[in-house]
Scaffold this motif. Structure first.
Motif, PDB file in Angstrom:
ATOM      1  N   SER A  32      -2.510   7.093  -9.110  1.00 49.91           N
ATOM      2  CA  SER A  32      -1.496   7.588  -8.180  1.00 49.91           C
ATOM      3  C   SER A  32      -1.034   8.960  -8.607  1.00 49.91           C
TER       4      SER A  32
ATOM      5  N   HIS B   1      -4.929   1.480 -10.251  1.00 48.93           N
ATOM      6  CA  HIS B   1      -4.353   2.125  -9.068  1.00 48.93           C
ATOM      7  C   HIS B   1      -3.072   2.869  -9.427  1.00 48.93           C
ATOM      8  N   ALA B   2      -2.323   2.330 -10.358  1.00 46.05           N
ATOM      9  CA  ALA B   2      -1.111   3.034 -10.785  1.00 46.05           C
ATOM     10  C   ALA B   2      -1.461   4.293 -11.551  1.00 46.05           C
TER      11      ALA B   2
ATOM     12  N   THR C 237       1.632  10.478  -7.976  1.00 46.15           N
ATOM     13  CA  THR C 237       3.053  10.563  -8.299  1.00 46.15           C
ATOM     14  C   THR C 237       3.378   9.930  -9.634  1.00 46.15           C
ATOM     15  N   ARG C 238       2.380   9.210 -10.247  1.00 49.24           N
ATOM     16  CA  ARG C 238       2.658   8.523 -11.490  1.00 49.24           C
ATOM     17  C   ARG C 238       1.869   9.093 -12.671  1.00 49.24           C
TER      18      ARG C 238
ATOM     19  N   HIS D 239       0.832  -1.207   0.000  1.00 48.75           N
ATOM     20  CA  HIS D 239       0.000   0.000   0.000  1.00 48.75           C
ATOM     21  C   HIS D 239       0.866   1.256   0.000  1.00 48.75           C
ATOM     22  N   ASP D 240       1.936   1.243   0.816  1.00 51.22           N
ATOM     23  CA  ASP D 240       2.776   2.437   0.938  1.00 51.22           C
ATOM     24  C   ASP D 240       3.763   2.570  -0.215  1.00 51.22           C
TER      25      ASP D 240
ATOM     26  N   LYS E 242       4.373   2.906  -3.655  1.00 52.84           N
ATOM     27  CA  LYS E 242       3.589   3.203  -4.853  1.00 52.84           C
ATOM     28  C   LYS E 242       4.188   2.573  -6.109  1.00 52.84           C
TER      29      LYS E 242
ATOM     30  N   TYR F 155       2.323  -0.508  -7.469  1.00 50.43           N
ATOM     31  CA  TYR F 155       0.942  -0.398  -7.925  1.00 50.43           C
ATOM     32  C   TYR F 155       0.829  -0.882  -9.372  1.00 50.43           C
TER      33      TYR F 155
END
Length: 725
Positions: free
Chosen positions: A481, A477-478, A483-484, A467-468, A470, A473
């Motif tokens: 995110s 979910h990726a 950050t992605r 979960h933490d 990333k 992922y």
């Protein structure tokens, strides 16, 4: 003994010597002792026996002096003290309550305070126990006369009156008031008119002649006495026995020769005389006559009784006093409808004290905005958290105090019911906090300067890798995110860094770099079509298999990276990848791995197509090694049971042949018919063995089974022996 004391004793002796003959008889002593205190006739006779030392039936002066000042038994101590202090009502009252001795216990002391009328709201029975303990020495359980005088001083201090008033109340009491339970009225016993037989006659053994009550001229009492009578009557014009008893008690008429039963007798006598027996209520004229009889019983004048009635303020109501309850008694803590001045239980409130708000600096305003949330106003919960996080709360300024300050300031400015505080109100509230704490405003300013904003207190969750992290992922979910996501760019994703760089560096925080343009060979399209499974687009699973089968997956580019790349390239385009998006993905792989596009293209072209992976069965010797097979096939490479076989006779296909077939192939026991044949063969004397063999061979031939050498016969299996199947 000095002259004064001798003269005092001589006066006491003359007082007891009624006829003046120089001696005290038993009758004279009984009369005097009963008048002084609670002495019974047997007790007086016992005292007389101690005094009359010469046994002449009369107490002489010398015998009286020797008894008073001599050492006698403890039982005579109370009598000696009573005789010596017969002129002091205060001491006489003490000795009357002390029982048989010359001192009293705690129970008698409480009884004295109750019968003398000292018990009230300011001085309860619990206070009598406390004063009794304070007056006597530690460890003692009985009180003497000097200790009783000390207790009277403590009672006066407790009640807030003069000590002389307490002593006068004690002196008015002649002795203990004996109260008994009054029996209920019984009709067939109390109502003499219902008597029959011998009981009805005047001369019956149980009947007694009643003397009529003495005639008494009623004293004319004034309007104050009548007012008191009306107060005890309630909403009626007459008084019942219970109200009469309470009037006598509250007016302190009980005592001094009048007990509660005496008051009941007076009530019954007056009511029965005027209204007849069975009547239970007293009118005003009856009340005047009853008070006159009461004065005669107490041996005082009716005017003194009238004075006692005038000093009575009315019925005394005695009830249990409830304990103080803060949120009920303190009206400043009321909220809602109870807080309004129109509510039934509300009381007019005093206006809050005017306070000039101190002007705080910019730090206070910044702190106010950080706690307000919306930057405009602050609610009660936010104000309480500010006071707590700023360190303003202590023993002098608690949480409820903070709520009171908030309510006071908000209600003063915005009216009752408002629930939010603006910054000017906030400055006034801080000024009131300083006043409440008893410190200067600068101390509050310093606390504000040291506060760093709201303190967030929450439970910290344990680290969860999937979960933490990333970078692990996949799928949607990726894509979600933050950050992605590829913000602000519709072109292919960029990958910065070397193959050995960390995920955080590869992600980067700046704008994506532009990928170089490259034209791929047509052979790439062929490989793309092979992985499309007959379609014209590629899904995420097929793209990951292409990357794996083409040898693109390695340490720098994992299967997870392939899923992430597919999601980024296809963001906003659906879930099926066309050839153009596939080209962008190949450029992304080259940028991710740090390789040239030509190298990626070459790996894709060298891929011969999807690699089919299936589970390979383990080797089985007797199945895979054909040299170990003893084939038993039919002439037509089929089973003897095949439909193309020539028809068999009934004898060859009967039940006996089928049984022999099962026995030869599976080892089943022979049916009953064959057993009989075998038994017949055994009885043969010659050729027994060959006969059995011939019978068996005949049955196997009819079933289509052949014997190979001397081995066991085998049944032909069509789907194993016939290789064409």
């Amino acid at each position: 003994m000095d002259a004064d004391k001798r003269e005092e004793v001589k006066d006491i002796f003359r007082k007891y010597d009624k006829n003046g003959d120089g001696g005290i008889s038993i009758e004279e002593l009984v009369e005097v002792m009963k008048a002084l205190g609670r002495f019974t006739a047997p007790e007086v006779k016992k005292i007389f026996a101690h005094m009359d030392t010469n046994r002449d039936g009369s107490i002489q002066y010398e015998e009286f002096v020797n008894w008073v000042f001599g050492a006698g038994a403890k039982a005579n101590l109370k009598a000696r003290e009573t005789i010596l202090h017969s002129n002091d009502p205060f001491q006489i009252c003490f000795y009357n309550f002390s029982g048989k001795g010359s001192d009293m216990d705690g129970k008698s002391f409480t009884k004295l305070c109750k019968d003398t009328g000292l018990i009230n709201k300011a001085f309860t029975t619990t206070d009598t126990d406390i004063i009794f303990v304070k007056s006597i020495p530690k460890g003692a359980r009985r009180m003497t006369l000097p200790q009783f005088e000390k207790a009277c001083g403590l009672i006066a201090a407790k009640k807030g009156v003069d000590e002389q008033e307490i002593r006068e109340a004690v002196m008015k009491c002649a002795g203990p008031v004996l109260a008994g339970t009054a029996a209920d009225n019984v009709r067939f016993h109390d109502d003499k008119s219902t008597y029959t037989g011998a009981h009805k006659e005047a001369g019956s053994p149980s009947s007694r002649a009643r003397t009529p009550a003495a005639e008494v001229e009623a004293y004319p009492f004034g309007p104050d006495a009548e007012r008191l009578f009306r107060d005890f009557c309630g909403n009626r014009d007459d008084l019942d026995g219970k109200g009469w008893a309470k009037l006598c008690k509250d007016a302190r008429l009980i005592g001094g020769g009048l007990s509660a039963p005496d008051a009941d007798v007076i009530f019954t006598t007056v009511v029965a005389k005027v209204a007849g027996r069975g009547a239970g209520r007293m009118t005003w004229p009856m009340f005047q006559e009853a008070m006159t009889r009461l004065a005669l019983k107490k041996q005082i004048s009716p005017s003194e009784v009238e004075e006692m009635l005038e000093n009575c303020d009315g019925p005394q109501l005695n009830a249990t006093k409830s304990d103080s309850v803060r949120f009920h008694d303190d009206k400043s803590t009321y909220t809602g409808a109870h807080r309004d001045s129109s509510s039934p239980g509300s009381r007019p409130r005093t206006a809050p004290q005017e306070v000039e708000a101190h002007s705080f600096g910019g730090e206070a305003k910044d702190l106010f905005m950080s706690f307000s949330g919306n930057g405009q106003d602050l609610d009660g919960k936010g104000w309480a958290k500010f006071c707590k996080d700023a360190g303003l709360m202590n023993s002098k300024f608690t949480g409820p105090d903070a709520d009171v300050v908030f309510t006071t300031v908000v209600a003063k400015t915005s009216g009752r019911g408002a629930g939010r505080m603006t910054y000017p109100m906030f400055e006034e509230a801080l000024t009131r906090v300083a006043l409440k704490k008893g410190v200067d405003v600068e101390v509050v300013e310093e606390a504000i300067a040291n506060c760093r904003g709201p303190t967030r207190n929450a439970t910290q969750a344990d680290n969860v890798r999937f979960h933490d992290d990333k970078s692990s992922y996949t799928g949607m979910h990726a894509a979600d995110s933050p950050t992605r996501s590829l913000k602000g760019s519709s072109s292919a994703p960029s990958f910065s860094g070397s193959p050995g760089s960390s995920p955080s560096r590869r992600r980067g925080s700046g704008a994506p770099e532009a990928l170089p343009s490259y034209t791929f060979n047509d052979s790439v399209d062929r490989v793309f079509d092979d992985f499309c499974n007959g379609g014209r687009t590629l899904d995420g699973k097929s793209f990951a298999k292409l990357c794996k089968d083409a040898g693109l997956v390695n340490r720098s580019f994992s299967v997870t990276d392939a899923d992430l790349l597919f999601t980024k390239v296809m963001k906003g385009k659906g879930r099926q990848m066309a050839i153009d998006s596939f080209y962008e993905a190949l450029l992304g792989i080259a940028a991710k791995t740090g390789a040239e596009p030509q190298d990626v293209e070459l790996r894709v072209i060298n891929c011969s197509g999807p690699v089919r992976n299936a589970t390979q069965a383990d080797a089985v010797r007797f199945h895979d090694d054909k040299s170990t097979t003893q084939a038993c096939t039919t002439l037509d490479r089929g089973s003897a049971l095949d439909a193309t076989s020539p028809p068999r006779s009934r004898t060859a296909t009967g039940r006996g042949a089928q049984a022999r077939q099962r026995r030869a192939a599976f080892g089943n026991p022979l049916p009953r018919r064959q057993v009989d044949i075998h038994r017949h063969a055994q009885r043969l004397t010659a050729g027994r063995r060959s006969m059995r063999r011939r019978l068996r061979d005949r049955g196997l031939r009819q079933a289509g089974v052949r014997r190979h050498g001397n081995g066991a016969p085998h049944l032909g299996i069509r789907f194993h022996d016939d290789k064409s199947t």
